[in-house]
Design a protein around this motif. Structure first.
Motif, PDB file in Angstrom:
ATOM      1  N   SER A  13       0.821  -1.219   0.000  1.00 20.05           N
ATOM      2  CA  SER A  13       0.000   0.000   0.000  1.00 20.05           C
ATOM      3  C   SER A  13       0.859   1.275   0.000  1.00 20.05           C
ATOM      4  O   SER A  13       0.384   2.341  -0.405  1.00 20.05           O
ATOM      5  CB  SER A  13      -0.956   0.015   1.190  1.00 20.05           C
ATOM      6  N   LEU A  14       2.109   1.141   0.420  1.00 20.51           N
ATOM      7  CA  LEU A  14       2.994   2.318   0.406  1.00 20.51           C
ATOM      8  C   LEU A  14       3.248   2.809  -1.020  1.00 20.51           C
ATOM      9  O   LEU A  14       3.421   4.005  -1.247  1.00 20.51           O
ATOM     10  CB  LEU A  14       4.316   2.008   1.104  1.00 20.51           C
ATOM     11  N   TRP A  15       3.264   1.894  -1.987  1.00 19.64           N
ATOM     12  CA  TRP A  15       3.458   2.294  -3.382  1.00 19.64           C
ATOM     13  C   TRP A  15       2.292   3.138  -3.875  1.00 19.64           C
ATOM     14  O   TRP A  15       2.480   4.115  -4.600  1.00 19.64           O
ATOM     15  CB  TRP A  15       3.647   1.064  -4.281  1.00 19.64           C
ATOM     16  N   VAL A  16       1.092   2.752  -3.473  1.00 20.17           N
ATOM     17  CA  VAL A  16      -0.096   3.508  -3.858  1.00 20.17           C
ATOM     18  C   VAL A  16      -0.067   4.892  -3.210  1.00 20.17           C
ATOM     19  O   VAL A  16      -0.318   5.910  -3.865  1.00 20.17           O
ATOM     20  CB  VAL A  16      -1.390   2.749  -3.458  1.00 20.17           C
ATOM     21  N   ILE A  17       0.257   4.916  -1.925  1.00 17.86           N
ATOM     22  CA  ILE A  17       0.321   6.184  -1.194  1.00 17.86           C
ATOM     23  C   ILE A  17       1.355   7.107  -1.823  1.00 17.86           C
ATOM     24  O   ILE A  17       1.106   8.300  -2.027  1.00 17.86           O
ATOM     25  CB  ILE A  17       0.635   5.928   0.294  1.00 17.86           C
ATOM     26  N   PHE A  18       2.522   6.567  -2.135  1.00 17.70           N
ATOM     27  CA  PHE A  18       3.588   7.377  -2.726  1.00 17.70           C
ATOM     28  C   PHE A  18       3.211   7.894  -4.112  1.00 17.70           C
ATOM     29  O   PHE A  18       3.334   9.084  -4.409  1.00 17.70           O
ATOM     30  CB  PHE A  18       4.886   6.558  -2.795  1.00 17.70           C
ATOM     31  N   GLY A  19       2.723   7.005  -4.971  1.00 17.90           N
ATOM     32  CA  GLY A  19       2.365   7.413  -6.341  1.00 17.90           C
ATOM     33  C   GLY A  19       1.240   8.424  -6.369  1.00 17.90           C
ATOM     34  O   GLY A  19       1.311   9.451  -7.057  1.00 17.90           O
TER      35      GLY A  19
END
Length: 92
Positions: free
Chosen positions: A50-56
């Motif tokens: 989920s960190l990838w989604v938050i970052f993007g």
């Protein structure tokens, strides 16, 4: 010909629309990413996908915020008007 008050009203109306869109974007970001983090922690806490989604999405949200809150950051206030006047003077 429009009066100054009409111009100011239209300008303020555009600004409010931009702010509303940004706040809707921010609200969506917070709600959906909260859900995704909860889902991620429940399913597989050792793989923080989920960190990838938050970052993007955060990059997109930051870009949106800059367009709304700092539109004159690179060219300064009233740059377009000054440039138009300058070009009109050169045409004379």
């Amino acid at each position: 010909m429009e009066t100054t008050n009409e111009n100011a009203y239209k300008k303020a109306q555009k600004r409010v629309k931009k702010l509303k869109k940004f706040y809707n974007h921010l609200f969506s970001y917070l709600i959906i990413n909260s859900f995704l983090v909860g889902l991620n922690l429940y399913q597989n806490p050792h793989n923080p996908w989920s960190l990838w989604v938050i970052f993007g999405w955060g990059i997109g949200l930051t870009s949106h915020a800059l367009r709304v809150f700092a539109p004159d950051i690179f060219f300064g206030k009233n740059w377009e008007e000054r440039k138009i006047r300058e070009l009109m003077e050169q045409e004379k």
